[in-house]
Motif scaffolding. Sequence first.
Motif, mmCIF file in Angstrom:
data_model
loop_
_atom_site.group_PDB
_atom_site.id
_atom_site.type_symbol
_atom_site.label_atom_id
_atom_site.label_comp_id
_atom_site.label_asym_id
_atom_site.label_seq_id
_atom_site.Cartn_x
_atom_site.Cartn_y
_atom_site.Cartn_z
ATOM 1 N N HIS A 196 31.127 107.852 67.449
ATOM 2 C CA HIS A 196 31.066 107.077 68.885
ATOM 3 C C HIS A 196 32.125 107.382 69.622
ATOM 4 C CE1 HIS A 196 30.787 103.530 71.187
ATOM 5 N NE2 HIS A 196 29.833 103.131 70.632
ATOM 6 N N ARG A 211 32.238 104.563 63.737
ATOM 7 C CA ARG A 211 30.755 104.608 63.913
ATOM 8 C C ARG A 211 30.123 105.958 64.091
ATOM 9 N NH1 ARG A 211 30.926 100.220 68.702
ATOM 10 N NH2 ARG A 211 32.809 101.516 68.864
ATOM 11 N N LYS A 248 26.412 108.240 64.915
ATOM 12 C CA LYS A 248 25.052 108.003 65.474
ATOM 13 C C LYS A 248 24.151 108.680 64.453
ATOM 14 C CE LYS A 248 22.804 108.438 69.763
ATOM 15 N NZ LYS A 248 22.641 108.703 71.275
ATOM 16 N N HIS A 249 23.289 107.518 64.114
ATOM 17 C CA HIS A 249 22.049 108.088 63.141
ATOM 18 C C HIS A 249 21.072 108.850 64.170
ATOM 19 C CE1 HIS A 249 18.548 107.254 60.533
ATOM 20 N NE2 HIS A 249 19.363 107.041 59.551
ATOM 21 N N GLU A 253 17.913 108.233 64.145
ATOM 22 C CA GLU A 253 17.079 107.314 65.091
ATOM 23 C C GLU A 253 17.568 106.771 66.113
ATOM 24 O OE1 GLU A 253 15.530 104.876 62.093
ATOM 25 O OE2 GLU A 253 14.347 106.355 61.121
ATOM 26 N N HIS A 269 20.602 104.616 66.116
ATOM 27 C CA HIS A 269 21.353 103.609 66.130
ATOM 28 C C HIS A 269 22.737 103.899 65.460
ATOM 29 C CE1 HIS A 269 19.166 103.801 62.157
ATOM 30 N NE2 HIS A 269 20.296 103.547 61.766
ATOM 31 N N TRP A 270 23.861 103.162 65.379
ATOM 32 C CA TRP A 270 25.189 103.391 64.783
ATOM 33 C C TRP A 270 25.386 103.069 63.360
ATOM 34 C CZ3 TRP A 270 27.633 106.845 67.822
ATOM 35 C CH2 TRP A 270 27.400 106.969 69.138
ATOM 36 N N THR A 321 28.189 100.014 56.723
ATOM 37 C CA THR A 321 27.552 99.181 57.786
ATOM 38 C C THR A 321 27.402 97.747 57.274
ATOM 39 O OG1 THR A 321 26.161 101.060 58.651
ATOM 40 C CG2 THR A 321 25.569 98.895 59.312
#
Length: 631
Positions: free
Chosen positions: A316, A343, A345-346, A348, A350-351, A380
């Motif tokens: 992030h 964080r 990044k996935h 898909e 989202h973080w 998470t």
Amino acid sequence: MDTKDLSPILDNLPAMIWLSGTDKRFIYFNKTWLDFRGRALEQELNFGWLEGIHSEDRNHYLQVYTTRFERRWPMELMYRLKTADGSYRWVSEKGHPRISDQGEFFGYSGTCLDIHEWIGNLANPSNRQELEESLAKKNYLIEYGVEYAGDAAFWLLPESAQFVYVNEKACTNLGYSKEELLNLTVFDINPSVRRETWPNYLENMRSQQVTSFESSHQRKNGEVFPVEISPHLVNFKGEEYIIAFARDITSRKEDEETLKNSEERLKLALEGSSDGLWDWNVQTGAVYFSQQWMNMLGYKPLELEGHVNTWKKLVHPDDMPRVLKILDEHLEGKLPYYKTEHRVKHKEGHWVWILDRGKVMEWDSQGKPLRMVGTHTDITWKKRTEEELSNALQEAEKANRAKSDFLSRMSHELRTPLNAILGFAQLLQIDPKGKLDEASMNSVNHIIDGGIHLLDLINEVLDLAKIESGKLNLVMESVSVRTLIQEVLSQHTPLTRKNEVVLKFEDHLGGKDIIQADKMRFKQILINLISNAIKYNRKGGSVMVSLEESEGERILIKVIDTGIGISKEFQEQLFEPFVRLEDPSREIQGTGIGLTITLQLVKLMGAELAVESIKGEGSIFSVSFPYRPEE
């Protein structure tokens, strides 16, 4: 150690001894040497003694000495040395580097033995030729580092693989004597080498296709151990020989096996814990991401390039400056390890919150990091839990403030009409006309007692609300503990008479009794503790207030009663709001808030409160304040 300190010890030894400094110059000869040479110490120092070496041996000696000195190698050679009567005698000399435990080099030390008689008659040409041949071969071996090599060394004939020379390390490793080994061949000590394949091996060596390789040796007792062999073809006086060095690599193999097992255990542990592994080449930027590392972010094998820039693109942007700062500080050696929560990044979109941990495992010769290894852990769920707990705590604090505000407002609202009720009841009580009969007067007294009790409850609830909301302001000043105790004791005389309890005071403090406290709140603490000790006592019992000095420059106030006592189970609830210790034999007025407020006031003033009690025997409440002299 200075040579003067050594002289008394070395002068009495039968061997000739010398010492040289770090500049190759000779700095000491013992008495045995000087007697052999018939010269004074001043004549032999530096390089003066070299005049005594036979002219045919001198150049060879200087060459060996200089070479060994520069390489910090031991040396051993034979030469002819001039004696006191002018004749030359053969001597055998050994020299060793002088190195401290810390690795500091001080020069060389050497010993010389007269071996002239051992050599025999040098006039016989055949003996002399044999001696020179032996000496030449020995010096050749020394030049090759064979004699004093740290590894096992073998000199063998190429065609037959017969040993013609072995050093002490070879004998030690294999468990044979030198005589035994010189009667053996390579095939006797290396079970992996066969006679029929030996010619191919020689051909490969001559074509320089054989360098170092791993093999195995067999000891005299049959034990086989791994070795690393470095063979060299040499030519000595027109004849071909093989000089081979064999290093015992048992420890290395054990370390490799341990490392292999550790890596397998780490792999299993990471798979079991769902952690991802990364292995970063700091110099090139190449990174190995384990499959679990990629699964954590929704990627399949080969979908991500194995480079540090891949990771940087996924972090992030708001977290990246902080992460890079911690990473750089670890790479620079300012932090013992790298650890961050950030964080990533996935796939898909989202973080995912990651706990990223790592450590530099390898450095180059200049101290720069080469390799860094670490793990990724998905946290998470932890972050979500922390956020939920934080929100819940904020809601609880909000509700607590609302409760405190409500209690504060209600207390003010209740106090106004209650004061009016008490005022009118007191007017009826002191009516000079005396129109109230006895029953009516008793009713008025009940109104006043109940009103006072209710007013105490309202005041204590208001104090508790102020403490919980952080709105209670203390005025700290220097106060005399002794004076305030005496004031509070005098206020309790009616209560002691009513409960038939004796109230006593013992002062063991001496002169100093000044503390920093809020005067009004300090008296409130004393009133709560003393009134409880009286109310929960037995008829004919006693309450002792003791003033004494405690450890660490502290003043200790003890309230000791002979009352009903408190069980251990109940002591854990004693300071909770609205919890009261009931005496079933009588009705005792109280709010159940007094001790809660007392404990909070003690803490706010930097003091400590403790309780000791035995059910049926009594209790001791102790308050400890730091001693503060008057300013």
